[in-house]
Design a protein around this motif. Structure first.
Motif, PDB file in Angstrom:
ATOM      1  N   GLN A  12      45.232  42.062  52.867  1.00  0.00           N
ATOM      2  CA  GLN A  12      45.132  42.992  51.759  1.00  0.00           C
ATOM      3  C   GLN A  12      45.284  42.124  50.601  1.00  0.00           C
ATOM      4  N   ALA A  13      45.699  41.007  50.458  1.00  0.00           N
ATOM      5  CA  ALA A  13      45.386  40.021  49.375  1.00  0.00           C
ATOM      6  C   ALA A  13      43.817  39.896  48.883  1.00  0.00           C
ATOM      7  N   SER A  14      43.189  39.800  49.991  1.00  0.00           N
ATOM      8  CA  SER A  14      41.875  39.854  49.826  1.00  0.00           C
ATOM      9  C   SER A  14      41.090  40.963  49.235  1.00  0.00           C
ATOM     10  N   PHE A  15      41.505  42.170  49.788  1.00  0.00           N
ATOM     11  CA  PHE A  15      41.267  43.377  49.332  1.00  0.00           C
ATOM     12  C   PHE A  15      41.702  43.452  47.916  1.00  0.00           C
ATOM     13  N   SER A  16      42.834  43.039  47.765  1.00  0.00           N
ATOM     14  CA  SER A  16      43.190  43.262  46.137  1.00  0.00           C
ATOM     15  C   SER A  16      42.382  42.508  45.000  1.00  0.00           C
ATOM     16  N   LEU A  17      42.172  41.525  45.748  1.00  0.00           N
ATOM     17  CA  LEU A  17      41.478  40.470  44.898  1.00  0.00           C
ATOM     18  C   LEU A  17      40.174  40.887  44.388  1.00  0.00           C
ATOM     19  N   VAL A  18      39.329  41.408  45.500  1.00  0.00           N
ATOM     20  CA  VAL A  18      38.117  42.072  45.275  1.00  0.00           C
ATOM     21  C   VAL A  18      38.115  43.087  44.606  1.00  0.00           C
ATOM     22  N   VAL A  19      38.954  44.092  44.935  1.00  0.00           N
ATOM     23  CA  VAL A  19      39.187  45.562  44.098  1.00  0.00           C
ATOM     24  C   VAL A  19      39.425  45.351  42.654  1.00  0.00           C
ATOM     25  N   PRO A  22      36.874  44.134  38.812  1.00  0.00           N
ATOM     26  CA  PRO A  22      36.157  44.813  37.286  1.00  0.00           C
ATOM     27  C   PRO A  22      37.354  44.528  36.313  1.00  0.00           C
ATOM     28  N   LEU A  23      38.563  45.062  36.745  1.00  0.00           N
ATOM     29  CA  LEU A  23      39.655  44.981  35.522  1.00  0.00           C
ATOM     30  C   LEU A  23      39.901  43.677  35.328  1.00  0.00           C
ATOM     31  N   TYR A  24      39.856  42.640  36.034  1.00  0.00           N
ATOM     32  CA  TYR A  24      39.827  41.141  35.674  1.00  0.00           C
ATOM     33  C   TYR A  24      39.060  40.941  34.946  1.00  0.00           C
ATOM     34  N   ALA A  25      37.633  41.225  35.318  1.00  0.00           N
ATOM     35  CA  ALA A  25      36.504  40.709  34.126  1.00  0.00           C
ATOM     36  C   ALA A  25      36.745  41.528  32.840  1.00  0.00           C
ATOM     37  N   ALA A  26      36.941  42.546  32.850  1.00  0.00           N
ATOM     38  CA  ALA A  26      37.172  43.294  31.410  1.00  0.00           C
ATOM     39  C   ALA A  26      38.356  42.601  30.414  1.00  0.00           C
ATOM     40  N   VAL A  98      37.327  57.387  38.849  1.00  0.00           N
ATOM     41  CA  VAL A  98      37.997  56.135  38.001  1.00  0.00           C
ATOM     42  C   VAL A  98      37.760  55.069  38.294  1.00  0.00           C
ATOM     43  N   TRP A  99      37.480  54.564  39.621  1.00  0.00           N
ATOM     44  CA  TRP A  99      36.581  53.210  39.865  1.00  0.00           C
ATOM     45  C   TRP A  99      35.117  53.128  39.125  1.00  0.00           C
ATOM     46  N   CYS A 100      34.319  54.093  38.999  1.00  0.00           N
ATOM     47  CA  CYS A 100      33.367  53.911  38.268  1.00  0.00           C
ATOM     48  C   CYS A 100      33.520  53.587  36.882  1.00  0.00           C
ATOM     49  N   GLY A 101      34.676  54.109  36.216  1.00  0.00           N
ATOM     50  CA  GLY A 101      35.015  53.916  34.857  1.00  0.00           C
ATOM     51  C   GLY A 101      35.470  52.634  34.785  1.00  0.00           C
ATOM     52  N   PHE A 102      36.353  52.091  35.858  1.00  0.00           N
ATOM     53  CA  PHE A 102      36.473  50.636  35.975  1.00  0.00           C
ATOM     54  C   PHE A 102      35.279  49.721  35.893  1.00  0.00           C
ATOM     55  N   ALA A 103      34.168  50.185  36.605  1.00  0.00           N
ATOM     56  CA  ALA A 103      33.104  49.334  36.675  1.00  0.00           C
ATOM     57  C   ALA A 103      32.370  49.172  35.027  1.00  0.00           C
ATOM     58  N   SER A 104      32.454  50.434  34.589  1.00  0.00           N
ATOM     59  CA  SER A 104      32.148  50.595  33.197  1.00  0.00           C
ATOM     60  C   SER A 104      32.479  49.537  32.273  1.00  0.00           C
ATOM     61  N   GLY A 118      33.661  45.048  43.103  1.00  0.00           N
ATOM     62  CA  GLY A 118      35.067  45.629  43.440  1.00  0.00           C
ATOM     63  C   GLY A 118      35.182  47.235  43.437  1.00  0.00           C
ATOM     64  N   SER A 119      34.532  47.829  42.401  1.00  0.00           N
ATOM     65  CA  SER A 119      34.258  49.255  42.455  1.00  0.00           C
ATOM     66  C   SER A 119      33.516  49.805  43.572  1.00  0.00           C
ATOM     67  N   ALA A 120      32.368  49.017  43.890  1.00  0.00           N
ATOM     68  CA  ALA A 120      31.334  49.729  44.889  1.00  0.00           C
ATOM     69  C   ALA A 120      32.377  49.397  46.214  1.00  0.00           C
ATOM     70  N   PHE A 121      33.069  48.391  46.453  1.00  0.00           N
ATOM     71  CA  PHE A 121      33.868  48.245  47.716  1.00  0.00           C
ATOM     72  C   PHE A 121      34.999  49.416  47.779  1.00  0.00           C
ATOM     73  N   MET A 122      35.650  49.600  46.604  1.00  0.00           N
ATOM     74  CA  MET A 122      36.480  50.764  46.648  1.00  0.00           C
ATOM     75  C   MET A 122      36.056  51.920  47.051  1.00  0.00           C
ATOM     76  N   ILE A 123      34.873  52.349  46.506  1.00  0.00           N
ATOM     77  CA  ILE A 123      34.404  53.735  46.729  1.00  0.00           C
ATOM     78  C   ILE A 123      33.706  53.650  48.265  1.00  0.00           C
ATOM     79  N   PHE A 124      33.086  52.423  48.769  1.00  0.00           N
ATOM     80  CA  PHE A 124      32.756  52.475  50.279  1.00  0.00           C
ATOM     81  C   PHE A 124      34.208  52.597  50.955  1.00  0.00           C
ATOM     82  N   LEU A 125      35.073  52.229  50.749  1.00  0.00           N
ATOM     83  CA  LEU A 125      36.306  52.244  51.493  1.00  0.00           C
ATOM     84  C   LEU A 125      36.669  53.632  51.695  1.00  0.00           C
TER      85      LEU A 125
END
Length: 189
Positions: A12-19, A22-26, A98-104, A118-125
């Protein structure tokens, strides 16, 4: 406890980091110093996705509270009205928007293209792992009328929606403008 530590907590921590990338980068990026058109696209997508998801959840809640009558037929036990008439999982579609917005937001920071995963991974899930597939499997077993619903309504992307073409046109227009104005091939190097 080691198994639960690795399978539950570290996974879960790994998934949280990846997901959250996008928000961390922004948030962590120093550039740009002001809002860009990609930020505005992100705001629009997040707002649209949240409203879409909230309306779908409200419609589902109302349907579930009224569908426990003994005179319900098999056809009335499957929600086919409102957003649920456009796609079988409008709440997941709203979440993906919403995740596409985060990617933006992340794309607006120029050099943080790596965080779009991260956004792509969440949409894949949502599409292939935990969202749509698990729910579809359970609904096929529990609701016989769901097979007809599957045959007539797309799973994820809404069809025949009067709002969807406007949304797509707005996002494409703003993205083309943003890419032409702020991006160059040298930014990614």
């Amino acid at each position: 406890w080691w198994i639960s530590f690795f399978q539950v907590f570290l996974l879960q921590a790994s998934f949280s980091l990846v997901v959250s990338a996008p928000l961390y980068a922004a948030q962590a990026s120093a550039t740009p110093s002001s809002l860009t058109s990609l930020d505005l696209v992100g705001v629009f997508l997040v707002a649209y996705g949240v409203v879409f998801e909230a309306v779908a959840d409200a419609q589902l809640l109302r349907f579930k509270s009224h569908s426990r009558r003994p005179d319900d037929t098999a056809e009335t036990k499957v929600l086919r009205t409102g957003l649920w008439g456009y796609c079988r999982h409008p709440n997941y579609f709203g979440e993906a928007v919403v995740w596409c917005g985060f990617a933006s937001f992340a794309a607006a920071t120029r050099r943080n293209w790596w965080s779009l995963g991260g956004s792509a991974f969440m949409i894949f899930l949502l599409l292939k792992v935990s969202g749509v597939p698990l729910l579809e499997k359970a609904l096929k077993r529990s609701k016989p009328a769901y097979a007809a619903y599957i045959a007539s309504v797309p799973a994820f992307v809404p069809r025949r929606s009067p709002v969807l073409p406007f949304v797509v046109a707005s996002v494409v227009t703003a993205s083309v403008y943003a890419l032409g104005r702020h991006w160059s091939p040298f930014i990614l190097i």
